[in-house]
Design a protein around this motif. Structure first.
Motif, short mmCIF file in Angstrom:
data_model
loop_
_atom_site.label_atom_id
_atom_site.label_comp_id
_atom_site.label_asym_id
_atom_site.label_seq_id
_atom_site.Cartn_x
_atom_site.Cartn_y
_atom_site.Cartn_z
N ALA A 1 1.15 3.52 7.10
CA ALA A 1 1.71 3.13 5.65
C ALA A 1 1.10 4.05 4.67
N VAL A 2 -0.25 3.91 4.76
CA VAL A 2 -1.17 4.49 3.57
C VAL A 2 -0.97 6.10 3.55
N LEU A 3 -0.99 6.68 4.69
CA LEU A 3 -1.01 8.18 4.97
C LEU A 3 0.38 8.57 4.44
N LEU A 4 1.62 7.95 4.97
CA LEU A 4 2.90 8.41 4.92
C LEU A 4 3.29 8.33 3.31
N GLY A 5 2.63 7.14 2.63
CA GLY A 5 2.78 6.94 1.32
C GLY A 5 2.12 8.26 0.51
N LEU A 6 1.18 8.32 0.88
CA LEU A 6 0.19 9.69 0.42
C LEU A 6 0.79 10.80 0.38
N ILE A 7 1.49 11.21 1.71
CA ILE A 7 1.82 12.47 2.03
C ILE A 7 2.85 12.74 1.32
N ILE A 8 3.95 11.85 1.23
CA ILE A 8 5.11 11.89 0.69
C ILE A 8 5.02 12.10 -1.06
N SER A 9 4.65 11.13 -1.55
CA SER A 9 4.27 11.09 -2.93
C SER A 9 3.41 12.32 -3.41
N GLY A 10 2.50 12.89 -2.69
CA GLY A 10 1.70 14.01 -2.93
C GLY A 10 2.36 15.35 -3.29
N GLY A 11 3.53 15.24 -2.81
CA GLY A 11 4.34 16.45 -3.06
C GLY A 11 5.32 16.15 -4.42
N PHE A 13 10.40 4.20 3.85
CA PHE A 13 10.33 2.78 3.61
C PHE A 13 11.10 2.12 4.53
N ILE A 14 12.41 2.51 4.54
CA ILE A 14 13.14 1.87 5.36
C ILE A 14 13.11 2.18 6.96
N VAL A 15 12.59 3.23 7.32
CA VAL A 15 12.44 3.62 8.60
C VAL A 15 11.22 2.97 9.04
N LEU A 51 0.85 -1.35 0.02
CA LEU A 51 -0.03 -0.13 -0.01
C LEU A 51 0.70 1.19 0.11
N TYR A 52 2.14 1.16 0.73
CA TYR A 52 3.02 2.34 0.51
C TYR A 52 3.30 2.67 -0.59
N TRP A 53 3.81 1.77 -1.40
CA TRP A 53 4.42 2.14 -2.78
C TRP A 53 3.11 2.32 -3.84
N ILE A 54 2.02 1.74 -3.62
CA ILE A 54 0.85 1.74 -4.52
C ILE A 54 0.52 3.40 -4.40
N ASN A 55 0.69 3.85 -3.21
CA ASN A 55 0.04 5.10 -2.99
C ASN A 55 1.05 6.45 -3.72
N MET A 56 1.92 5.84 -4.49
CA MET A 56 2.71 6.87 -5.18
C MET A 56 1.89 7.32 -6.22
N ILE A 57 0.76 6.88 -6.45
CA ILE A 57 -0.12 7.34 -7.59
C ILE A 57 -0.67 8.58 -7.04
N SER A 58 -0.50 9.02 -5.71
CA SER A 58 -0.78 10.27 -5.15
C SER A 58 -0.26 11.39 -5.63
N ALA A 59 0.96 11.19 -6.47
CA ALA A 59 1.56 12.24 -7.21
C ALA A 59 0.95 12.76 -8.36
N ILE A 60 -0.11 11.82 -8.92
CA ILE A 60 -0.82 12.35 -10.05
C ILE A 60 -2.19 12.81 -9.57
N LEU A 61 -2.58 12.04 -8.75
CA LEU A 61 -3.97 12.29 -8.34
C LEU A 61 -4.00 12.95 -7.03
N ASP A 62 -5.11 13.78 -6.56
CA ASP A 62 -4.87 14.24 -5.33
C ASP A 62 -4.95 13.39 -4.10
N ASN A 63 -4.09 13.66 -3.24
CA ASN A 63 -4.01 12.66 -1.93
C ASN A 63 -4.88 12.47 -1.33
#
Length: 181
Positions: free
Chosen positions: A125-135, A174-176, A94-106
């Motif tokens: 994992a979901v929220l941090l993936g969204l927050i980071i990739s959203g930028g 991801f490592i952390v 889910l963390y990596w799937i949420n990189m889609i947030s870069a092109i869609l609104d998180n």
């Protein structure tokens, strides 16, 4: 939106992802101080920009309210899909799937993806993936769109900086999250 959907209070998110978000803000603030040099033309930027009046501010606030209301409805509409397909996925995926947030609104993705049935590790994992990739790209979230418009930053300029920084940040977190936690 997220705390409403999870039926929690503000401090739930602060406890869940606060340390990660606060540390990132501090690290990025320090990096920005040393690495980002303002353009020479930005000295007169304040005088060139017109201030928003109260009417424009109220209209923008109302539009954001409608947007959040729509996200609430969207989240409830996606609940059966989330329960069937998303809840069972591993937090790493889910963390990596949420990189889609870069092109869609998180915020849209959070409304569609978060469920009270998820365990805290998955929500983190979901929220941090969204927050980071959203930028990473301008469409990632509403503040990106507003900032890019106000500062006249093109999508290409934003991506040239945002994608590498976002990918490095995704890897570090991801490592952390999954090695050290």
């Amino acid at each position: 939106m997220t705390i409403s959907k999870l039926n929690e209070d503000f401090f739930y998110l602060l406890n869940l992802i606060g340390p990660e978000v606060i540390s990132a803000v501090i690290v990025f603030g320090i990096l920005t101080y040393f690495l980002v040099k303002p353009h020479e033309s930005s000295a007169g930027l304040e005088s060139e920009q017109k201030a928003e009046n109260y009417k424009e501010t109220l209209i923008r606030s109302f539009k954001i309210y409608l947007f959040v209301m729509g996200l609430t409805f969207l989240g409830h509409g996606f609940e059966p899909l989330i329960n069937e397909y998303i809840i069972g996925l591993h937090p790493m995926l889910l963390y990596w799937i949420n990189m889609i947030s870069a092109i869609l609104d998180n915020a849209t993705l959070a409304a569609a993806e978060i469920s009270p049935a998820m365990d805290p590790e998955t929500i983190r994992a979901v929220l941090l993936g969204l927050i980071i990739s959203g930028g990473m790209l301008i469409p990632g979230n509403i503040p990106n769109i507003i900032s890019a418009g106000k500062l006249n930053i093109t999508s290409k300029e934003w991506a040239r900086f945002g994608v590498p920084v976002g990918l490095i940040t995704m890897l570090v977190y991801f490592i952390v999250l999954f090695v050290f936690y």
